[in-house]
Design a protein around this motif. Structure first.
Motif, PDB file in Angstrom:
ATOM      1  N   ARG A  13      41.127 -86.099  14.573  1.00 43.29           N
ATOM      2  CA  ARG A  13      42.288 -86.279  13.483  1.00 43.29           C
ATOM      3  C   ARG A  13      42.796 -85.103  12.683  1.00 43.29           C
ATOM      4  NH1 ARG A  13      41.341 -91.987  10.696  1.00 43.29           N
ATOM      5  NH2 ARG A  13      39.969 -90.588   9.675  1.00 43.29           N
ATOM      6  N   LEU A  14      43.796 -84.706  12.860  1.00 44.22           N
ATOM      7  CA  LEU A  14      44.195 -83.509  12.109  1.00 44.22           C
ATOM      8  C   LEU A  14      44.298 -83.760  10.430  1.00 44.22           C
ATOM      9  CD1 LEU A  14      46.749 -81.179  13.877  1.00 44.22           C
ATOM     10  CD2 LEU A  14      44.402 -80.933  13.839  1.00 44.22           C
ATOM     11  N   THR A  15      44.144 -83.156   9.291  1.00 46.58           N
ATOM     12  CA  THR A  15      44.161 -83.565   8.027  1.00 46.58           C
ATOM     13  C   THR A  15      45.607 -83.622   7.775  1.00 46.58           C
ATOM     14  OG1 THR A  15      42.081 -82.539   7.487  1.00 46.58           O
ATOM     15  CG2 THR A  15      43.358 -82.791   5.805  1.00 46.58           C
ATOM     16  N   ILE A  16      46.037 -84.663   7.137  1.00 49.70           N
ATOM     17  CA  ILE A  16      47.544 -84.639   6.851  1.00 49.70           C
ATOM     18  C   ILE A  16      47.216 -84.413   5.063  1.00 49.70           C
ATOM     19  CG2 ILE A  16      49.475 -86.102   6.573  1.00 49.70           C
ATOM     20  CD1 ILE A  16      49.033 -85.340   9.519  1.00 49.70           C
ATOM     21  N   ASP A  17      48.562 -83.453   4.725  1.00 51.95           N
ATOM     22  CA  ASP A  17      48.688 -83.424   3.256  1.00 51.95           C
ATOM     23  C   ASP A  17      49.480 -84.586   2.680  1.00 51.95           C
ATOM     24  OD1 ASP A  17      49.347 -82.460   0.837  1.00 51.95           O
ATOM     25  OD2 ASP A  17      49.472 -80.513   1.500  1.00 51.95           O
ATOM     26  N   THR A  18      49.121 -85.510   2.064  1.00 49.48           N
ATOM     27  CA  THR A  18      49.719 -86.776   1.778  1.00 49.48           C
ATOM     28  C   THR A  18      50.749 -86.308   0.437  1.00 49.48           C
ATOM     29  OG1 THR A  18      48.086 -87.474   0.452  1.00 49.48           O
ATOM     30  CG2 THR A  18      48.388 -88.294   2.715  1.00 49.48           C
ATOM     31  N   ASP A  19      50.305 -85.227  -0.216  1.00 47.24           N
ATOM     32  CA  ASP A  19      51.315 -84.757  -1.196  1.00 47.24           C
ATOM     33  C   ASP A  19      52.295 -84.222  -0.871  1.00 47.24           C
ATOM     34  OD1 ASP A  19      49.556 -85.537  -3.273  1.00 47.24           O
ATOM     35  OD2 ASP A  19      48.345 -83.516  -3.548  1.00 47.24           O
ATOM     36  N   TYR A  20      52.301 -83.360   0.377  1.00 46.93           N
ATOM     37  CA  TYR A  20      53.400 -82.688   1.130  1.00 46.93           C
ATOM     38  C   TYR A  20      54.295 -83.681   1.561  1.00 46.93           C
ATOM     39  CZ  TYR A  20      56.012 -79.864   4.305  1.00 46.93           C
ATOM     40  OH  TYR A  20      56.910 -79.257   5.153  1.00 46.93           O
ATOM     41  N   LEU A  21      53.541 -84.835   2.206  1.00 48.20           N
ATOM     42  CA  LEU A  21      54.608 -86.000   2.944  1.00 48.20           C
ATOM     43  C   LEU A  21      55.184 -86.681   1.782  1.00 48.20           C
ATOM     44  CD1 LEU A  21      52.780 -88.475   5.400  1.00 48.20           C
ATOM     45  CD2 LEU A  21      54.705 -89.084   3.994  1.00 48.20           C
ATOM     46  N   ARG A  22      54.585 -86.814   0.760  1.00 41.72           N
ATOM     47  CA  ARG A  22      55.384 -87.535  -0.561  1.00 41.72           C
ATOM     48  C   ARG A  22      56.475 -86.858  -0.980  1.00 41.72           C
ATOM     49  NH1 ARG A  22      53.307 -89.917  -6.328  1.00 41.72           N
ATOM     50  NH2 ARG A  22      55.242 -89.676  -7.158  1.00 41.72           N
ATOM     51  N   GLU A  23      56.225 -85.426  -1.076  1.00 41.73           N
ATOM     52  CA  GLU A  23      57.414 -84.648  -1.698  1.00 41.73           C
ATOM     53  C   GLU A  23      58.450 -84.526  -0.848  1.00 41.73           C
ATOM     54  OE1 GLU A  23      55.494 -80.785  -1.909  1.00 41.73           O
ATOM     55  OE2 GLU A  23      54.373 -81.346  -3.890  1.00 41.73           O
ATOM     56  N   ARG A  24      58.338 -84.479   0.684  1.00 37.06           N
ATOM     57  CA  ARG A  24      59.469 -84.463   1.793  1.00 37.06           C
ATOM     58  C   ARG A  24      60.231 -85.809   1.647  1.00 37.06           C
ATOM     59  NH1 ARG A  24      57.719 -80.425   1.088  1.00 37.06           N
ATOM     60  NH2 ARG A  24      59.519 -80.619  -0.573  1.00 37.06           N
ATOM     61  N   LEU A  25      59.503 -86.969   1.458  1.00 37.95           N
ATOM     62  CA  LEU A  25      60.032 -88.390   1.457  1.00 37.95           C
ATOM     63  C   LEU A  25      61.001 -88.440   0.025  1.00 37.95           C
ATOM     64  CD1 LEU A  25      60.571 -90.910   2.176  1.00 37.95           C
ATOM     65  CD2 LEU A  25      58.484 -91.982   1.256  1.00 37.95           C
ATOM     66  N   GLU A  26      60.305 -87.880  -0.994  1.00 41.35           N
ATOM     67  CA  GLU A  26      61.126 -87.953  -2.055  1.00 41.35           C
ATOM     68  C   GLU A  26      62.346 -87.209  -2.067  1.00 41.35           C
ATOM     69  OE1 GLU A  26      58.613 -88.312  -6.180  1.00 41.35           O
ATOM     70  OE2 GLU A  26      57.706 -86.803  -4.971  1.00 41.35           O
ATOM     71  N   ASP A  27      62.409 -85.994  -1.699  1.00 45.96           N
ATOM     72  CA  ASP A  27      63.295 -84.929  -1.490  1.00 45.96           C
ATOM     73  C   ASP A  27      64.723 -85.773  -0.627  1.00 45.96           C
ATOM     74  OD1 ASP A  27      62.317 -82.934  -2.940  1.00 45.96           O
ATOM     75  OD2 ASP A  27      61.567 -81.935  -1.304  1.00 45.96           O
ATOM     76  N   MET A  28      64.165 -86.300   0.589  1.00 46.73           N
ATOM     77  CA  MET A  28      65.129 -86.797   1.398  1.00 46.73           C
ATOM     78  C   MET A  28      65.906 -88.228   0.893  1.00 46.73           C
ATOM     79  SD  MET A  28      63.685 -86.227   5.099  1.00 46.73           S
ATOM     80  CE  MET A  28      62.029 -86.786   5.033  1.00 46.73           C
ATOM     81  N   LEU A  29      64.948 -88.848   0.049  1.00 44.28           N
ATOM     82  CA  LEU A  29      65.522 -90.082  -0.357  1.00 44.28           C
ATOM     83  C   LEU A  29      66.551 -89.856  -1.565  1.00 44.28           C
ATOM     84  CD1 LEU A  29      62.342 -92.337  -1.186  1.00 44.28           C
ATOM     85  CD2 LEU A  29      64.006 -92.735   0.628  1.00 44.28           C
ATOM     86  N   ALA A  30      66.518 -88.544  -2.070  1.00 41.79           N
ATOM     87  CA  ALA A  30      67.518 -87.863  -3.161  1.00 41.79           C
ATOM     88  C   ALA A  30      68.645 -87.616  -2.732  1.00 41.79           C
ATOM     89  CB  ALA A  30      66.837 -87.057  -3.917  1.00 41.79           C
ATOM     90  N   ILE A  31      68.752 -87.634  -1.408  1.00 45.12           N
ATOM     91  CA  ILE A  31      69.918 -87.315  -0.744  1.00 45.12           C
ATOM     92  C   ILE A  31      70.844 -88.149   0.122  1.00 45.12           C
ATOM     93  CG2 ILE A  31      71.021 -85.426   1.245  1.00 45.12           C
ATOM     94  CD1 ILE A  31      68.475 -83.824   0.964  1.00 45.12           C
ATOM     95  N   PRO A  32      71.907 -88.738  -0.598  1.00 47.61           N
ATOM     96  CA  PRO A  32      72.640 -89.638   0.254  1.00 47.61           C
ATOM     97  C   PRO A  32      73.008 -89.245   1.647  1.00 47.61           C
ATOM     98  CG  PRO A  32      73.853 -89.338  -2.003  1.00 47.61           C
ATOM     99  CD  PRO A  32      72.697 -87.907  -1.629  1.00 47.61           C
ATOM    100  N   SER A  33      72.750 -90.273   2.476  1.00 54.67           N
ATOM    101  CA  SER A  33      73.187 -90.020   3.877  1.00 54.67           C
ATOM    102  C   SER A  33      73.451 -91.311   4.690  1.00 54.67           C
ATOM    103  CB  SER A  33      71.920 -89.166   4.622  1.00 54.67           C
ATOM    104  OG  SER A  33      70.818 -89.742   4.678  1.00 54.67           O
ATOM    105  N   PRO A  34      74.275 -92.134   4.460  1.00 54.88           N
ATOM    106  CA  PRO A  34      74.695 -93.264   5.131  1.00 54.88           C
ATOM    107  C   PRO A  34      75.085 -92.647   6.461  1.00 54.88           C
ATOM    108  CG  PRO A  34      76.308 -92.787   3.528  1.00 54.88           C
ATOM    109  CD  PRO A  34      75.190 -91.910   3.080  1.00 54.88           C
ATOM    110  N   THR A  35      75.096 -93.413   7.729  1.00 52.81           N
ATOM    111  CA  THR A  35      75.759 -92.850   9.008  1.00 52.81           C
ATOM    112  C   THR A  35      77.146 -92.386   8.945  1.00 52.81           C
ATOM    113  OG1 THR A  35      74.256 -94.607  10.039  1.00 52.81           O
ATOM    114  CG2 THR A  35      75.953 -93.607  11.438  1.00 52.81           C
ATOM    115  N   GLY A  36      77.485 -91.410   9.259  1.00 51.38           N
ATOM    116  CA  GLY A  36      78.717 -90.562   8.930  1.00 51.38           C
ATOM    117  C   GLY A  36      78.864 -89.568   7.961  1.00 51.38           C
ATOM    118  N   TYR A  37      77.752 -89.459   7.057  1.00 47.33           N
ATOM    119  CA  TYR A  37      77.713 -88.708   5.871  1.00 47.33           C
ATOM    120  C   TYR A  37      76.304 -88.062   5.787  1.00 47.33           C
ATOM    121  CZ  TYR A  37      80.085 -87.297   1.576  1.00 47.33           C
ATOM    122  OH  TYR A  37      80.765 -86.477   0.640  1.00 47.33           O
TER     123      TYR A  37
END
Length: 397
Positions: A13-37
């Motif tokens: 198993r490759l080592t997953i950087d969970t801090d990086y994973l969390r940062e990417r999730l936080e960034d995307m959650l902060a961007i509104p993106s309903p279907t069509g937008y």
């Protein structure tokens, strides 16, 4: 004849950087993106792919197809998640200066009541709250508890001077305007994550974290495409993003941790079927075996009121093996909860799958004869057990 893809030595198993994973999730959650937008979140993910150093293509509407080069382009693999989320749209401008709504995607107005939201008009965004028609307990008393639930029974109160239809016209609010629902994310120290829209920005974050880990690993035996779609919540998904050389596609999305389901907020939940039918026998079995071989916690589940990017690809006519691996979500399509353990486990599975040897060499060609075609067990379980159990006389030899 095309060459057989080179075999791979399966790494651990490759080592997953969970801090990086969390940062990417936080960034995307902060961007509104309903279907069509989804333009803004697409631009954001393209920027992340640039930072990883991965080439990608965009479809006309913005679906992303990133390529991790492998030993052969034929019989390629794909991993897919979607960037669009649930939301709403203005259905009607009301005489009281508020707007009625229809949902984008399938979700209950029960979870919309009280939600903070942004309505995007041509003149800019306005903040507001989605409220039931009878919202004041001091006015309606017990009626606030007995009124019906449904989209026809809620309205959006806009936080601007808006007391009638003329005021709405002055603000530039129009029928069809997109409404994005605030995610309200919380990342707890114990690993739990609570937010709206974890379906499926968590899946996209899993893919980005896996890609970052794969960047420094040996190349996979075949090309692996990382696909980010933009209309899964309304059923389109991966209908038009696959290439002919892609032989297998694994969707990364949410499972349903609910009564009667076997999904879990920990480990990988491998879906065996959804409302469109069983997933590919051989690909699903391979993913389960990879979990076993690499000590990745997992369980299986069958989903009923569920479809994913895989379904849209199959229904569009793609001759591709499909599977679905999920992170268990409590209260899916509501105010959702997941755990980082499941996200990390999924990212680990994505990496070992990407690097795993090709087992069905025939899949490099879109069509062929019977040579190399797969087979499935035909004997009953008792016969198979008998065949697999040594006889005493055999042991004596």
């Amino acid at each position: 004849m095309r060459p057989t893809p080179p075999s791979a030595v399966e790494p651990g198993r490759l080592t997953i950087d969970t801090d990086y994973l969390r940062e990417r999730l936080e960034d995307m959650l902060a961007i509104p993106s309903p279907t069509g937008y989804t333009d803004t979140v697409v631009r954001h993910v393209c920027g992340v792919l640039d930072s990883i150093g991965l080439h990608y293509d965009l479809t006309r509407r913005g679906a992303i197809r990133a390529r991790l080069p492998g030993g052969s382009p034929h019989g390629a693999r794909a991993i897919v998640s979607h960037l669009d989320t649930l939301g709403a749209q203005v259905k009607n401008l009301k005489d009281n200066g508020r707007v009625s709504l229809v949902p984008i995607g399938t979700w209950s107005a029960r979870f919309a009541e009280g939600a903070r939201a942004t309505i995007f008009s041509e003149r800019g965004g306005y903040r507001g709250t989605i409220l039931p028609m009878k919202a004041s307990g001091h006015t309606f008393n017990d009626e606030i508890d007995t009124q019906p639930v449904g989209w026809e029974h809620v309205e959006m109160r806009i936080d601007a001077y808006s007391r009638n239809r003329d005021d709405l016209d002055r603000l530039g609010v129009e029928i069809g305007d997109i409404v994005a629902i605030d995610p309200q994310p919380e990342f707890l120290d114990n690993g739990f994550i609570v937010s709206r829209h974890l379906d499926n920005k968590a899946g996209a974050a899993v893919m980005l974290a896996a890609l970052r880990a794969l960047r420094d690993a040996p190349p996979p035996p075949v090309d692996v495409f990382f696909l980010f779609t933009i209309a899964e919540e309304v059923g389109h998904g991966a209908a038009s993003i696959l290439l002919p050389d892609i032989a297998a596609m694994v969707a990364v999305d949410n499972g349903t941790s609910a009564p009667g389901q076997n999904s879990d907020e920990f480990g990988v939940t491998v879906a065996m079927a959804d409302q469109t039918g069983p997933f590919d026998f051989h690909l699903t079995r391979k993913l389960v075996e990879l979990c076993r071989d690499h000590d990745i916690r997992h369980q299986k589940d069958v989903f009923r009121a569920y479809r994913s990017d895989s379904a849209s690809a199959i229904e569009a006519g793609a001759d591709v093996r499909t599977a679905l691996v999920t992170f268990g979500v409590d209260a899916s399509h509501g105010y959702e909860r997941i755990h980082m353990h499941a996200l990390r486990s999924l990212a680990e599975l994505v990496t070992v799958y990407a690097l795993s040897p090709v087992e069905i060499a025939r899949d490099a060609e879109p069509i062929g004869d019977l040579a190399g075609f797969t087979s499935q067990p035909t004997a009953d379980a008792e016969q198979q057990m008998t065949a697999a159990t040594p006889r005493p006389e055999d042991a004596a030899e």
